[in-house]
Design a protein around this motif. Structure first.
Motif, PDB file in Angstrom:
ATOM      1  N   ILE A 172       0.732  -0.990  -0.018  1.00 23.28           N
ATOM      2  CA  ILE A 172      -0.006   0.066   0.142  1.00 23.28           C
ATOM      3  C   ILE A 172       0.945   1.364   0.197  1.00 23.28           C
TER       4      ILE A 172
ATOM      5  N   VAL B 183       0.657   5.710  -0.806  1.00 24.99           N
ATOM      6  CA  VAL B 183       0.035   6.930  -1.202  1.00 24.99           C
ATOM      7  C   VAL B 183       0.848   7.835  -1.748  1.00 24.99           C
TER       8      VAL B 183
ATOM      9  N   GLY C  95      -1.992  11.968   4.144  1.00 27.32           N
ATOM     10  CA  GLY C  95      -2.346  12.569   5.544  1.00 27.32           C
ATOM     11  C   GLY C  95      -3.839  13.184   5.101  1.00 27.32           C
TER      12      GLY C  95
ATOM     13  N   GLY D 148      -6.480  10.924   4.095  1.00 26.87           N
ATOM     14  CA  GLY D 148      -7.372   9.958   4.639  1.00 26.87           C
ATOM     15  C   GLY D 148      -7.362   9.026   3.335  1.00 26.87           C
TER      16      GLY D 148
ATOM     17  N   GLY E  27      -4.994   6.554   2.195  1.00 31.05           N
ATOM     18  CA  GLY E  27      -4.339   5.332   2.764  1.00 31.05           C
ATOM     19  C   GLY E  27      -5.672   4.707   3.592  1.00 31.05           C
TER      20      GLY E  27
ATOM     21  N   ASN F 193       7.827   3.062  10.822  1.00 29.92           N
ATOM     22  CA  ASN F 193       6.914   3.497   9.748  1.00 29.92           C
ATOM     23  C   ASN F 193       5.833   3.635  10.688  1.00 29.92           C
TER      24      ASN F 193
ATOM     25  N   ASP G 286      -5.450   1.599  13.596  1.00 31.56           N
ATOM     26  CA  ASP G 286      -6.936   2.180  13.292  1.00 31.56           C
ATOM     27  C   ASP G 286      -7.811   1.176  12.754  1.00 31.56           C
TER      28      ASP G 286
END
Ligand SMILES: CC(C)(COP(=O)(O)OP(=O)(O)OC[C@H]1O[C@@H](n2cnc3c(N)ncnc32)[C@H](O)[C@@H]1OP(=O)(O)O)[C@@H](O)C(=O)NCCC(=O)NCCS
Length: 200
Positions: A123, A125, A131, A133, A135, A162, A171
């Motif tokens: 994954i 970005v 930063g 959202g 990802g 990381n 999260d």
């Protein structure tokens, strides 16, 4: 390559010639096998990020071998198309073997009777869009897809330093269950149940 920078170039000793071709060949083989698991986020008409979610790594390897991709990669590598030295290939193979061993060790955290373990293979970005959202949205969507497959768990590896990635995974419910390491240092192995409830 923009998403991972130096960790990609590690295998080619800092020169990027050929690595795009190698990545293209690998991504194309994965896309052929698992189109639903490869998601791209668009940002301002560009690729803002991507995620690769694989329901079953053994099936992916079977695809890569049975469709002749592995031999094709070996041929192109021998022709020098990828610009990757033998030492780097051996180091890559050693790293993959380490991941395979960590998969075996994971068995104590997963109940085989509930199903097999899927993998978040990659994954990233684009640095310009981090930063915001993206990802989170990509991973959420990928987990939604994996939940429709027969996988019961999903695993990934992340470098201890990381912090953005670790925060993202925590999260979304991933838990650190073990550690492994490769030629570039340690990895934390994280796991999540796709069916809710505890891991084992
Ligand atoms: C990891 C990565 C994919 C996150 O993508 P992103 O779009 O920036 O992530 P999001 O905006 O959805 O943020 C996800 C969480 O990370 C946190 N985060 C983002 N940037 C952060 C930073 N620099 N430091 C600490 N946490 C950070 C956010 O706060 C958010 O948590 P929150 O919702 O609790 O606030 C991105 O940083 C990246 O591409 N990194 C390089 C490639 C990489 O390391 N991939 C993972 C390999 S395991």
């Amino acid at each position: 390559m923009e998403g991972f920078g130096q960790s990609v170039l590690h295998y080619v000793g800092g020169a990027s010639s050929g690595i795009e071709r190698a990545l293209h060949d690998i991504f194309a083989a994965i896309l052929e096998h698992q189109p639903q698991g490869m998601l791209v986020a668009e940002a301002e008409g560009c690729i803002g990020g991507y995620v690769i979610a694989i329901p079953s790594m053994p099936y992916l390897w079977w695809h890569v071998i049975s469709r002749g991709h592995l031999w094709q990669w070996a041929k192109r590598w021998l022709q020098g198309d990828y610009g990757i030295e033998l030492g780097a290939v051996l180091s890559l193979a050693q790293n993959k073997a380490g991941f395979a061993l960590s998969q075996i060790r994971l068995a104590r955290h997963t109940n085989k009777a509930r199903g097999h373990t899927a993998q978040i293979l990659s994954i990233a970005v684009h640095p310009s869009y981090r930063g915001q959202g993206i990802g989170h949205a990509l991973l959420h969507k990928a987990l939604g897809y994996l939940a429709t497959t027969s996988a019961a768990f999903v695993k990934l590896e992340v470098r201890p330093d990381n912090l953005p990635a670790r925060r993202l995974y925590e999260d979304l419910g991933f838990i650190a269950v073990s550690r492994t390491c490769d030629s570039q240092g340690p990895w934390i192995v994280m796991l999540k149940s796709l069916r809710g409830g505890p891991l084992t």
